[in-house]
Design a protein around this motif. Structure first.
Motif, PDB file in Angstrom:
ATOM      1  N   ARG A  76     -31.409 -16.819  15.964  1.00 18.04           N
ATOM      2  CA  ARG A  76     -31.371 -16.428  14.553  1.00 18.04           C
ATOM      3  C   ARG A  76     -30.130 -16.992  13.884  1.00 18.04           C
ATOM      4  N   LEU A  77     -30.276 -17.308  12.599  1.00 17.13           N
ATOM      5  CA  LEU A  77     -29.204 -17.905  11.837  1.00 17.13           C
ATOM      6  C   LEU A  77     -29.152 -17.257  10.463  1.00 17.13           C
ATOM      7  N   ILE A  78     -27.967 -16.879  10.030  1.00 19.14           N
ATOM      8  CA  ILE A  78     -27.763 -16.355   8.688  1.00 19.14           C
ATOM      9  C   ILE A  78     -26.855 -17.350   7.975  1.00 19.14           C
ATOM     10  N   GLU A  79     -27.268 -17.795   6.795  1.00 20.93           N
ATOM     11  CA  GLU A  79     -26.532 -18.835   6.087  1.00 20.93           C
ATOM     12  C   GLU A  79     -26.270 -18.429   4.645  1.00 20.93           C
ATOM     13  N   ALA A  80     -25.083 -18.782   4.153  1.00 22.05           N
ATOM     14  CA  ALA A  80     -24.740 -18.571   2.746  1.00 22.05           C
ATOM     15  C   ALA A  80     -24.065 -19.836   2.241  1.00 22.05           C
TER      16      ALA A  80
ATOM     17  N   SER B  28     -20.209 -32.679  -7.281  1.00 19.72           N
ATOM     18  CA  SER B  28     -20.457 -31.273  -6.932  1.00 19.72           C
ATOM     19  C   SER B  28     -20.117 -31.065  -5.460  1.00 19.72           C
ATOM     20  N   GLY B  29     -19.763 -29.852  -5.145  1.00 24.68           N
ATOM     21  CA  GLY B  29     -19.463 -29.482  -3.772  1.00 24.68           C
ATOM     22  C   GLY B  29     -20.226 -28.233  -3.390  1.00 24.68           C
ATOM     23  N   THR B  30     -20.680 -28.184  -2.160  1.00 23.93           N
ATOM     24  CA  THR B  30     -21.420 -27.029  -1.671  1.00 23.93           C
ATOM     25  C   THR B  30     -20.786 -26.544  -0.374  1.00 23.93           C
ATOM     26  N   PRO B  31     -19.881 -25.568  -0.474  1.00 23.67           N
ATOM     27  CA  PRO B  31     -19.345 -24.983   0.752  1.00 23.67           C
ATOM     28  C   PRO B  31     -20.387 -24.039   1.351  1.00 23.67           C
ATOM     29  N   GLY B  32     -20.357 -23.925   2.662  1.00 23.96           N
ATOM     30  CA  GLY B  32     -21.328 -23.058   3.316  1.00 23.96           C
ATOM     31  C   GLY B  32     -20.776 -22.463   4.595  1.00 23.96           C
ATOM     32  N   VAL B  33     -21.339 -21.342   4.974  1.00 25.56           N
ATOM     33  CA  VAL B  33     -20.982 -20.688   6.227  1.00 25.56           C
ATOM     34  C   VAL B  33     -22.284 -20.251   6.905  1.00 25.56           C
ATOM     35  N   GLN B  34     -22.344 -20.441   8.214  1.00 31.49           N
ATOM     36  CA  GLN B  34     -23.500 -20.015   9.004  1.00 31.49           C
ATOM     37  C   GLN B  34     -23.012 -19.111  10.127  1.00 31.49           C
ATOM     38  N   TYR B  35     -23.775 -18.085  10.401  1.00 31.94           N
ATOM     39  CA  TYR B  35     -23.525 -17.209  11.537  1.00 31.94           C
ATOM     40  C   TYR B  35     -24.730 -17.350  12.456  1.00 31.94           C
ATOM     41  N   VAL B  36     -24.515 -17.948  13.618  1.00 39.58           N
ATOM     42  CA  VAL B  36     -25.603 -18.224  14.559  1.00 39.58           C
ATOM     43  C   VAL B  36     -25.553 -17.195  15.681  1.00 39.58           C
ATOM     44  N   ILE B  37     -26.637 -16.468  15.867  1.00 38.00           N
ATOM     45  CA  ILE B  37     -26.737 -15.447  16.900  1.00 38.00           C
ATOM     46  C   ILE B  37     -27.381 -16.097  18.133  1.00 38.00           C
TER      47      ILE B  37
ATOM     48  N   LYS C 269     -22.452 -15.367  22.751  1.00 38.36           N
ATOM     49  CA  LYS C 269     -23.046 -14.319  21.917  1.00 38.36           C
ATOM     50  C   LYS C 269     -23.293 -14.769  20.485  1.00 38.36           C
ATOM     51  N   SER C 270     -22.322 -15.444  19.844  1.00 36.02           N
ATOM     52  CA  SER C 270     -22.507 -15.872  18.471  1.00 36.02           C
ATOM     53  C   SER C 270     -21.524 -16.982  18.130  1.00 36.02           C
ATOM     54  N   ALA C 271     -21.774 -17.649  17.021  1.00 33.97           N
ATOM     55  CA  ALA C 271     -20.907 -18.730  16.574  1.00 33.97           C
ATOM     56  C   ALA C 271     -20.876 -18.738  15.051  1.00 33.97           C
ATOM     57  N   VAL C 272     -19.725 -19.109  14.497  1.00 35.86           N
ATOM     58  CA  VAL C 272     -19.571 -19.269  13.056  1.00 35.86           C
ATOM     59  C   VAL C 272     -19.391 -20.759  12.781  1.00 35.86           C
TER      60      VAL C 272
END
Length: 64
Positions: free
Chosen positions: A18-22, A33-42, A51-54
């Motif tokens: 599972r992955l949660i992205e913003a 334009s710039g698009t910063p992003g963060v993902q939390y990978v379970i 267990k998880s990664a950012v």
């Protein structure tokens, strides 16, 4: 949120992953334009060893 599964033929993998992205696009100038992003990978490796990664990222777009 994204959910994916590993192939059943891959040994040692325990689906699903599972992955949660913003992210958010920011117009710096009319042509940049710039698009910063963060993902939390379970369970990024598909097993319980990790267990998880950012993941942090930045995408830049230039319009000509």
């Amino acid at each position: 949120m994204i959910s994916g599964a590993f192939s059943r033929y891959l040994r040692g993998a325990h689906p699903p992953r599972r992955l949660i992205e913003a992210n958010y696009q920011v117009m710096v100038t009319p042509w940049l334009s710039g698009t910063p992003g963060v993902q939390y990978v379970i369970k990024p490796s598909g097993n319980s060893g990790i267990k998880s990664a950012v993941v942090l990222g930045l995408q830049l777009a230039v319009t000509f």
